[in-house]
Design an enzyme around this catalytic site. Structure first.
Site, mmCIF file in Angstrom:
data_model
loop_
_atom_site.group_PDB
_atom_site.id
_atom_site.type_symbol
_atom_site.label_atom_id
_atom_site.label_comp_id
_atom_site.label_asym_id
_atom_site.label_seq_id
_atom_site.Cartn_x
_atom_site.Cartn_y
_atom_site.Cartn_z
ATOM 1 C CG HIS A 110 -2.056 -1.053 1.023
ATOM 2 N ND1 HIS A 110 -2.914 -1.424 2.036
ATOM 3 C CD2 HIS A 110 -2.427 -1.781 -0.056
ATOM 4 C CE1 HIS A 110 -3.753 -2.354 1.580
ATOM 5 N NE2 HIS A 110 -3.475 -2.590 0.327
ATOM 6 C CB CYS A 118 5.074 14.997 -9.001
ATOM 7 S SG CYS A 118 4.291 16.144 -10.156
ATOM 8 N N GLY A 176 -2.040 -9.499 12.234
ATOM 9 C CA GLY A 176 -2.650 -8.206 12.525
ATOM 10 C C GLY A 176 -3.354 -7.560 11.355
ATOM 11 C CG ASN A 202 -6.430 -10.618 14.068
ATOM 12 O OD1 ASN A 202 -7.062 -10.174 15.016
ATOM 13 N ND2 ASN A 202 -6.382 -10.014 12.896
ATOM 14 N N PRO A 203 -5.859 -11.288 17.525
ATOM 15 C CG PRO A 203 -5.829 -9.313 18.802
ATOM 16 C CD PRO A 203 -5.401 -9.896 17.487
ATOM 17 C CD GLU A 204 -11.389 -8.426 17.308
ATOM 18 O OE1 GLU A 204 -11.865 -8.210 16.171
ATOM 19 O OE2 GLU A 204 -11.308 -7.577 18.201
HETATM 20 P P1 OAD Z 1 -7.459 -3.147 10.078
HETATM 21 O O1 OAD Z 1 -7.599 -1.963 10.950
HETATM 22 O O2 OAD Z 1 -8.523 -3.394 9.084
HETATM 23 O O3 OAD Z 1 -7.337 -4.461 10.969
HETATM 24 C C1 OAD Z 1 -6.419 -4.541 12.032
HETATM 25 C C2 OAD Z 1 -6.422 -5.964 12.575
HETATM 26 O O4 OAD Z 1 -5.455 -6.024 13.611
HETATM 27 C C3 OAD Z 1 -7.754 -6.427 13.174
HETATM 28 O O5 OAD Z 1 -8.114 -7.694 12.618
HETATM 29 C C4 OAD Z 1 -7.457 -6.562 14.669
HETATM 30 O O6 OAD Z 1 -8.170 -7.643 15.274
HETATM 31 C C5 OAD Z 1 -5.975 -6.826 14.666
HETATM 32 N N1 OAD Z 1 -5.252 -6.411 15.884
HETATM 33 C C6 OAD Z 1 -5.569 -5.423 16.752
HETATM 34 N N2 OAD Z 1 -4.640 -5.336 17.720
HETATM 35 C C7 OAD Z 1 -3.712 -6.293 17.456
HETATM 36 C C8 OAD Z 1 -2.487 -6.710 18.081
HETATM 37 N N3 OAD Z 1 -2.034 -6.112 19.196
HETATM 38 N N4 OAD Z 1 -1.797 -7.730 17.529
HETATM 39 C C9 OAD Z 1 -2.255 -8.343 16.414
HETATM 40 N N5 OAD Z 1 -3.381 -7.988 15.774
HETATM 41 C C10 OAD Z 1 -4.106 -6.982 16.279
HETATM 42 O O7 OAD Z 1 -6.021 -3.040 9.392
HETATM 43 P P2 OAD Z 1 -5.476 -3.719 8.029
HETATM 44 O O8 OAD Z 1 -5.988 -5.116 7.895
HETATM 45 O O9 OAD Z 1 -4.023 -3.502 8.002
HETATM 46 O O10 OAD Z 1 -5.040 0.825 3.631
HETATM 47 O O11 OAD Z 1 -6.181 -2.805 6.948
HETATM 48 C C11 OAD Z 1 -5.941 -3.042 5.592
HETATM 49 C C12 OAD Z 1 -5.878 -1.714 4.862
HETATM 50 O O12 OAD Z 1 -7.085 -0.989 5.098
HETATM 51 C C13 OAD Z 1 -4.774 -0.790 5.340
HETATM 52 O O13 OAD Z 1 -3.537 -1.054 4.706
HETATM 53 C C14 OAD Z 1 -5.286 0.569 5.001
HETATM 54 C C15 OAD Z 1 -6.761 0.419 5.306
HETATM 55 O O14 OAD Z 1 -7.627 1.189 4.548
HETATM 56 C C16 OAD Z 1 -4.380 1.964 3.325
HETATM 57 O O15 OAD Z 1 -4.107 2.839 4.100
HETATM 58 C C17 OAD Z 1 -4.002 2.081 1.906
#
Ligand code: OAD
Length: 232
Positions: A110, A118, A176, A202-204
């Site tokens: 990402h 630019c 995560g 992942n906790p969930e």
């Molecule tokens: P999310 O915010 O969608 O998901 C975060 C995940 O991390 C969730 O499944 C949580 O359960 C888990 N989590 C929370 N605390 C944690 C911990 N301490 N250890 C392990 N896991 C934990 O984030 P992403 O999946 O990264 O795109 O989101 C994908 C994309 O959506 C991102 O790259 C971003 C966003 O829009 C861009 O910015 C381009």
């Protein structure tokens, strides 16, 4: 957590597929779930090309704030364990913490908060100035963060490098990530179909959980420490 013996050292082609949950322990909020960035900010105002075309200053204010917050954070133990293990990191994170932890092979699916580009003259360069000053390129157009916003295409080269790494890996660790943003969210399936051992940290539970044979329910660094400890 399942009581399986996984020793990182038993695998020599590891892919760490990481998301925002890995950086939580560094103090960076996730996107979804409580406290998530997309609960506080509407992406249509801050994280898509349409918003940038409409009001680049507002979009840069948001990204400067994020750059400032991330610059104050350090890689955590999870990033460091991953760096020490080697392998390939395929990350959705834009925070640059894998590189700062010492990982050498990092595919930033990402993009990065720390690169600007630019779209008029094609300039694309690293930039860690906070705030970004000036916000315009030498050619006069606005620079934009070189990150994949909503509705943007992923860079095909990065995607094909990720595919190649995932298809050839023997251990795939999804760490995560909520597994809802495609095409990145399709990688666990690719790994499973290619025959890799697939572990979700992942906790969930997530919509992608079914592609993993093993699920480690807990925080990234705690679970990675276990895998490392299991490595003896
Ligand atoms: P999310 O915010 O969608 O998901 C975060 C995940 O991390 C969730 O499944 C949580 O359960 C888990 N989590 C929370 N605390 C944690 C911990 N301490 N250890 C392990 N896991 C934990 O984030 P992403 O999946 O990264 O795109 O989101 C994908 C994309 O959506 C991102 O790259 C971003 C966003 O829009 C861009 O910015 C381009």
């Amino acid at each position: 957590m399942q009581s399986i013996q996984v020793r990182l050292e038993d695998y020599d082609r590891i892919v760490f597929f990481t998301g925002a949950g890995l950086s939580v322990e560094s103090g960076i909020p996730t996107y979804r779930g409580s406290g998530g960035i997309w609960h506080e900010y509407n992406y249509e105002d801050y994280a898509c090309q349409r918003a940038f075309d409409r009001d680049p200053e507002r979009v840069w204010d948001f990204h400067d704030k994020r750059r400032e917050a991330v610059a104050a954070c350090e890689p955590n133990e999870g990033h460091r364990i991953i760096a020490a293990a080697g392998g390939t990191v395929v990350t959705q994170n834009i925070d640059g913490l894998h590189g700062r932890a010492g990982s050498e092979s990092v595919i930033e699916l990402h993009g990065s908060l720390w690169r600007v580009r630019c779209d008029r003259c094609g300039t694309n360069e690293e930039n860690d100035h906070v705030p970004l000053e000036p916000r315009t390129c030498g050619c006069g157009a606005y620079l934009r963060p070189d990150i994949v916003w909503f509705e943007d295409m992923l860079d095909p080269l990065r995607m094909s490098l990720a595919h190649r790494a995932v298809e050839g890996c023997d251990l795939f660790l999804g760490i995560g990530t909520s597994g809802v943003v495609v095409p990145a969210a399709l990688l666990p399936r690719l790994a499973a179909e290619a025959g890799a051992t697939c572990i979700e940290i992942n906790p969930e539970e997530t919509p992608a959980s079914g592609w993993y044979q093993h699920h480690f329910r807990g925080s990234a660094s705690e679970m990675l420490r276990k895998l490392k400890a299991d490595s003896g």
